[in-house]
Design an enzyme around this catalytic site. Structure first.
Site, PDB file in Angstrom:
ATOM      1  N   THR A 177      -3.662   2.996  -5.290  1.00  9.79           N
ATOM      2  CA  THR A 177      -2.990   3.705  -4.202  1.00  9.79           C
ATOM      3  C   THR A 177      -2.968   2.812  -2.974  1.00  9.79           C
ATOM      4  O   THR A 177      -3.484   1.693  -2.993  1.00  9.79           O
ATOM      5  CB  THR A 177      -3.741   5.013  -3.861  1.00  9.79           C
ATOM      6  OG1 THR A 177      -4.961   4.697  -3.172  1.00  9.79           O
ATOM      7  CG2 THR A 177      -4.063   5.820  -5.112  1.00  9.79           C
ATOM      8  N   LYS A 234      -7.932  -4.709  -5.140  1.00  9.63           N
ATOM      9  CA  LYS A 234      -7.007  -4.498  -6.257  1.00  9.63           C
ATOM     10  C   LYS A 234      -5.590  -4.908  -5.890  1.00  9.63           C
ATOM     11  O   LYS A 234      -4.878  -5.548  -6.680  1.00  9.63           O
ATOM     12  CB  LYS A 234      -7.037  -3.028  -6.694  1.00  9.63           C
ATOM     13  CG  LYS A 234      -5.965  -2.663  -7.724  1.00  9.63           C
ATOM     14  CD  LYS A 234      -6.106  -3.485  -9.004  1.00  9.63           C
ATOM     15  CE  LYS A 234      -4.894  -3.340  -9.899  1.00  9.63           C
ATOM     16  NZ  LYS A 234      -4.656  -1.991 -10.395  1.00  9.63           N
TER      17      LYS A 234
END
Length: 332
Positions: A102, A176
């Site tokens: 996200t 990430k």
């Protein structure tokens, strides 16, 4: 420390979520209860002791800690905080661990809202391939406070061979997103050089063999280059350019917030936008080599804006969560 008898919940049994949950269900001594909007997705857990839930609410009612593997931020927000979300029933889980990718801002905003409701939150996005997920050898990057990290780390090792505490909530997503951007940008650069080398008289397999023995070697060369770009095989139901663009939009958003001009990321957005438009929508993203080989022009304005849907989509009931909840993700 993790409680070996705790009941673990898992929501999202897609490309990555299915094998991750299977590893959890196979290795955890306590109960595991799982849910996906696509009932057929539960087949990924055949032969394990995992129980199938009929709803998100059922998971919340029984699980002490819930893991999520969902398509993106809006789905995570709805499953956690929506009208039929994990915190809306009589029983709330003690903690929620989000394995999805996200935005950093979304992870931190969800964490604040959950904390106000007495629920701890960690962002723990994963990297490596679907095969690594099946083997339990993912790399997991965790954003959480020290106490929560100590509690969930043993469970994360059910799914990952490398688990890194990156900092407080949101830091897992930072790492990430940077990881994914490097993969996508490296893939684009390798594709360009493979086309150049072949036209200059060096066969692609020879090029990859030679470069893999030098300082140009990389994970992308050994995986995306050899397995996809060399045979020109770009299957469906792998990580498509649309997912690339979503992740790159997250990187661009973060870069803007941090006052960094991410020009390489902007170029990658244009290339992968062209890839999706040139007939490779829904197919494995290393198909970007075809765009380069065919000399397809890229528009300077393409791919520069973050997804409007990701930014503006409002909260809604869990039953309205994108049907691709079951699709999961193949994480970088």
């Amino acid at each position: 420390m993790a409680n070996a008898q705790a009941t673990l919940g898992f929501i999202g049994l897609g490309v990555m979520g299915g094998p991750m949950c299977r590893n959890v269900a196979s290795k955890h001594a306590g109960d595991v209860i799982a849910f996906d909007m696509n009932a057929d997705a539960f087949s990924a857990l055949e032969g394990t002791r995992a129980r199938q839930a009929a709803s998100v609410a059922e998971v919340a009612d029984q699980a002490d800690v819930v893991f999520l593997s969902l398509p993106g931020g809006p789905q995570v927000e709805r499953v956690c905080l929506g009208e039929q979300g994990l915190v809306r029933g009589k029983h709330r889980p003690d903690a929620i661990v989000d394995l999805s990718t996200t935005t950093v801002a979304s992870a931190r905003a969800v964490a604040v809202q959950l904390k106000n409701l007495g629920v701890a939150f960690a962002d723990a996005p994963v990297a490596r391939t679907r095969e690594a997920a099946q083997r339990g050898e993912l790399s997991i990057m965790v954003g959480a406070d020290t106490d929560l990290y100590a509690r969930i780390e043993p469970w994360l090792h059910y799914m990952g061979s490398d688990v890194t505490h990156c900092g407080d909530v949101g830091c897992g997503q930072v790492v990430k997103l940077i990881n994914n951007a490097l993969v996508f940008e490296n893939t684009m650069a390798l594709a360009e050089m493979m086309v150049l080398g072949e036209r200059a008289g060096v066969q692609p397999e020879v090029l990859l063999d030679a470069v893999s023995k030098g300082s140009g070697d990389s994970f992308v060369l050994r995986n995306h280059g050899r397995r996809a770009m060399l045979p020109r095989t770009f299957p469906e139901k792998s990580f498509p350019p649309e997912y690339v663009l979503k992740d790159l939009s997250y990187v661009s958003e973060l870069a803007a917030q941090m006052a960094v001009t991410a020009r390489v990321t902007e170029l990658a957005q244009r290339y992968y936008t062209a890839t999706a438009k040139a007939g490779y929508s829904g197919r494995y993203f290393p198909a970007v080599i075809e765009i380069i080989d065919q000399g397809i022009e890229i528009n300077d304005s393409e791919g520069s804006a973050a997804s409007a849907q990701e930014k503006t989509e409002p909260h809604s009931q869990v039953k309205d969560t994108v049907a691709s909840l079951s699709e999961g993700r193949r994480h970088g």
